[in-house]
Write an enzyme that holds these catalytic residues in place. Structure first.
Site, PDB file in Angstrom:
ATOM      1  N   SER A 587     -16.615  -7.709  12.942  1.00 46.99           N
ATOM      2  CA  SER A 587     -17.500  -7.397  11.814  1.00 46.99           C
ATOM      3  C   SER A 587     -16.763  -7.654  10.498  1.00 46.99           C
ATOM      4  O   SER A 587     -16.340  -8.773  10.246  1.00 46.99           O
ATOM      5  CB  SER A 587     -18.001  -5.960  11.925  1.00 46.99           C
ATOM      6  OG  SER A 587     -19.063  -5.721  11.036  1.00 46.99           O
ATOM      7  N   ASP A 675     -26.981  -9.289  18.477  1.00 43.92           N
ATOM      8  CA  ASP A 675     -26.444  -8.609  17.296  1.00 43.92           C
ATOM      9  C   ASP A 675     -27.443  -8.685  16.149  1.00 43.92           C
ATOM     10  O   ASP A 675     -27.792  -9.767  15.693  1.00 43.92           O
ATOM     11  CB  ASP A 675     -25.116  -9.269  16.896  1.00 43.92           C
ATOM     12  CG  ASP A 675     -24.383  -8.527  15.792  1.00 43.92           C
ATOM     13  OD1 ASP A 675     -24.965  -7.603  15.193  1.00 43.92           O
ATOM     14  OD2 ASP A 675     -23.220  -8.876  15.534  1.00 43.92           O
ATOM     15  N   HIS A 707     -23.737  -5.743  18.440  1.00 39.73           N
ATOM     16  CA  HIS A 707     -22.692  -5.918  17.436  1.00 39.73           C
ATOM     17  C   HIS A 707     -21.314  -5.450  17.915  1.00 39.73           C
ATOM     18  O   HIS A 707     -20.303  -6.080  17.618  1.00 39.73           O
ATOM     19  CB  HIS A 707     -23.085  -5.170  16.169  1.00 39.73           C
ATOM     20  CG  HIS A 707     -22.184  -5.424  15.007  1.00 39.73           C
ATOM     21  ND1 HIS A 707     -21.934  -6.690  14.517  1.00 39.73           N
ATOM     22  CD2 HIS A 707     -21.460  -4.573  14.224  1.00 39.73           C
ATOM     23  CE1 HIS A 707     -21.111  -6.615  13.488  1.00 39.73           C
ATOM     24  NE2 HIS A 707     -20.801  -5.347  13.297  1.00 39.73           N
TER      25      HIS A 707
END
Length: 732
Positions: A587, A675, A707
């Site tokens: 991320s 995601d 995610h």
């Protein structure tokens, strides 16, 4: 050296992973009623729930174990397990009744296919199942919410009703051309009449239902539901404002109504997972008249309302809305009978010395009150640790319960009648289960902890915390004199540090943090001979609100420089092999990893990026958090935002894609096809750009993963591919 053997033999790494991944983690605990023995002694049962990876079934399994705690009212006399662990299958939620004589369980059962599963709400008493309700067959609502954002399972104080949150029942829909629905004899007048509630609406089968984003894709319109245990009747509560979605509900004092958090969903929903800044407020709906009353400021964000044991006070966390996704929170107290709201703990701009740096937790434990309804106990990140605290709701004074003890991290599972159940771990010690009594006010630092389940330390891992001060040319003008930290793990059995490679891991968020707790991947890498550097750059939680606010508008610059500075300092002080340094992040951590190999291409020999943000411009229209793109770039967010050239230029300037021409580091990309937070097309964009420039790149696309890439099959595969990538590009 063991490090070299493991790096050159993937099967050795797989065996090590299989062993360490068996370490279970605590997910919940509750305390049974107090029992007096025939000899006058007191004891309580502790019911604990754990999760563990099962590599043979490729799933996370859940199991429970019970313990007995004998005490004298102030301290634990003896504690130990009461039997072996038992796997719990199908349990989604469970809750003990206030008296402890009954237990409610939400269970899924039925078909092997996910869509064929049914939900049952069970009531257990002593050694039997008292009631079982097939919620799916009753068709009063859709699936029950089992998540920790909206979900709840709350007993009424009278123990006659259960309160929960479920998806609103959707009207049936069908095609205009579905033969069985055609009625050619119907007159125009009949066609114009209102449809019956259970009659299918033609042409609505493809109507879009907006959901709450990442990990909440099936959740759109939550409703509050009440089950009458005796009659089996289910009612959907009325009176909830049309513009909010209710959750985190509990029964008001005297069972006169329901208190809940309502999140704004107009004009549209934003992703709510990991986002404590979503506009919301505290409400009370009266059951007799259906009147709904606002209890908190409706322009901010709230969560975790918790009723005191004397049923007179409600505490809750409050955050600014539409600001950074997670930041320092306030603790408020609402007096149920005087209707007065008071601030108990305020936002802390900066930590002064070793003092309290503020509250940084997304949820309060369900059990958090002291027995006298005066103090609230919680865990919170404090720099690179997570500690337990008690706050006096009358004076606002905050006292640490764990400061000065072992330098690991704590998590409060529950407290009831001043008996606390907590989890403790360190980077080389998997989670242990501990109990202890909350001392009297003023003596909070004298907690005597007793272990119920003690984990064994993982040998050959040494760790510590490094405090880092940015050089003068990297100071933030508006928020000067901020420091940051990094947690360093290194093999303790390495005779020559100059031969030790290093993996650098910046965290995601960006407003989250690494704490000195057990983490599988860093421990695994360290056991394989790597030093692992976990960087809490400026903007991380736990360092004061100023640190958080210093980052928006400076992503891609300040955070990148902080990580690079930490790497240079550690290499200089520890003398690790500077030719073999790798990056690994997910991320925002992937965002930073891709920035670093573009801005400092000579430093890094390998990069592993998991669902990274690559191009903020192209992410803006596809993510469930468009506000992140605006706020972290340095602009205010509004729901009616339209593209602006200046804003888009700034977004591009802060994106890793800008530095593609300088990248030469081999990159392994790991993407989750489901995601919603950072859509996989972000990583695909980077993949194409690297391929076009002949930079070594490999892409792993996990079809059903989200995610976090946390599914057991995905997590295990991603780790082994990480090992192979490091072996290929760092060598042994």
């Amino acid at each position: 050296m063991e490090r070299q053997v493991l790096l050159s033999e993937p099967q050795e790494a797989a065996a090590l992973y299989r062993g360490l991944s068996r370490q279970p983690s605590l997910s919940a605990a509750c305390l049974g009623p107090e029992v007096t023995t025939q000899y006058g002694g007191l004891y309580r049962t502790v019911h604990t729930e754990w999760t563990q990876r099962d590599l043979d079934r490729m799933e996370n399994i859940r199991f429970c174990r019970q313990y007995l705690v004998f005490h004298d009212g102030d301290s634990v006399v003896f504690a130990g397990p009461a039997g072996n662990s038992v796997e719990t299958r199908g349990e989604l939620l469970s809750r003990e009744s206030p008296s402890g004589t009954m237990k409610a369980v939400l269970r899924k059962a039925g078909g092997a296919v996910s869509g064929e599963e049914k939900q049952f709400l069970e009531v257990w008493e002593k050694n039997r199942k008292l009631k079982s309700f097939n919620l799916s067959a009753l068709e009063k609502h859709g699936p029950v919410y089992e998540d920790d954002c909206f979900g709840c399972l709350s007993w009424s104080h009278s123990e006659t009703h259960l309160l929960y949150v479920a998806e609103k029942k959707r009207p049936k829909a069908e095609s205009f051309f579905q033969t069985k629905a055609l009625d050619v004899s119907a007159s125009d007048e009949e066609m114009a009449r209102p449809k019956k509630p259970d009659q299918a609406i033609k042409g609505d089968q493809f109507v879009f239902y907006e959901d709450w984003g990442e990990t909440m894709v099936s959740k759109s319109i939550p409703v509050l539901c009440v089950l009458d245990i005796e009659s089996g009747n289910i009612s959907v509560l009325e009176g909830v404002p049309e513009n909010v979605s209710p959750g985190q509900a509990f029964w008001a004092p005297g069972d006169t109504g329901v208190v809940f958090v309502g999140w704004w969903h107009e004009p549209f929903r934003l992703g709510i997972r990991y986002c404590t800044n979503r506009r919301s407020a505290l409400y009370y709906v009266d059951l007799s008249g259906g009147k709904c009353e606002l209890l908190s400021d409706e322009s901010l964000a709230v969560c975790s309302p918790r009723l005191s044991p004397d049923q007179c006070r409600v505490v809750y966390l409050q955050y600014p809305s539409l600001a950074p996704h997670h930041q320092c929170s306030q603790l408020f107290l609402y007096d149920w009978y005087t209707k007065v709201t008071s601030l108990v703990v305020d936002i802390v701009p900066r930590q002064l010395g070793e003092s309290f740096s503020g509250i940084y937790c997304s949820l309060l434990p369900l059990g958090c009150w002291s027995a006298d309804s005066q103090r609230v106990v919680f865990d919170s990140v404090q720099r690179s640790r997570q500690d337990l605290f008690a706050v006096d709701t009358q004076t606002g004074s905050v006292t640490s319960l764990t400061a000065g003890g072992s330098a690991g991290s704590w998590k409060l599972l529950t407290i009831d009648r001043d008996l606390m159940v907590a989890q403790f771990s360190t980077p080389n010690l998997p989670p242990s289960l501990k109990v202890g009594f909350l001392p009297p006010a003023g003596k909070e630092q004298s907690v005597s902890w007793v272990s119920l389940e003690e984990a064994e330390p993982i040998p050959d891992i040494h760790w510590g915390i490094r405090v880092l001060h940015p050089p003068p040319d990297q100071e933030n003008v508006q928020y000067a004199d901020l420091d940051f930290e990094a947690i360093l793990l290194q093999p303790s059995n390495s005779p020559d540090k100059s031969q030790v490679p290093m993996v650098v891991m910046p965290h995601g968020g960006p407003h989250s943090s690494f704490v000195t707790a057990w983490m599988l991947f860093p421990a695994m890498l360290c056991k394989m001979g790597f030093a692992v550097l976990l960087v809490n750059y400026r903007g991380s939680t736990g360092f004061g609100q100023d640190s958080i606010l210093s980052l928006p508008g400076n992503v891609g610059h300040q955070d990148v420089k902080d990580v690079q500075f930490a790497v240079q300092q550690v290499l200089q002080e520890e003398h690790f092999d500077a030719r073999r340094v790798a990056l690994m992040g997910g991320s925002h951590g992937g965002f930073l990893s891709c920035h670093l190999i573009g801005q400092y291409p000579e430093t890094y020999s390998a990069c592993i990026a998991r669902n990274p943000v690559i191009n903020i411009v192209s992410m803006m229209g596809t993510t469930d958090i468009p506000d992140w793109c605006m706020v972290e770039t340095g602009f205010p967010y509004s729901n009616d935002y339209l593209p602006d050239l200046n804003v888009l230029e700034e977004m591009l300037d802060k994106s890793p894609i800008k530095y593609i021409p300088q990248v030469k580091t081999p990159v392994l990309l790991m993407l989750g096809q489901e995601d919603r937070r950072v859509p996989f097309k972000q990583g695909l964009e980077y993949y194409h750009a690297l391929k076009a420039r002949n930079v070594p790149v490999r892409l792993l696309l996990y079809p059903k993963s989200t995610h976090a890439l946390s599914e057991v099959e995905v997590e295990s595969d991603s780790f082994m591919n990480t090992v192979l990538w490091l072996h290929t590009h760092l060598g042994s």
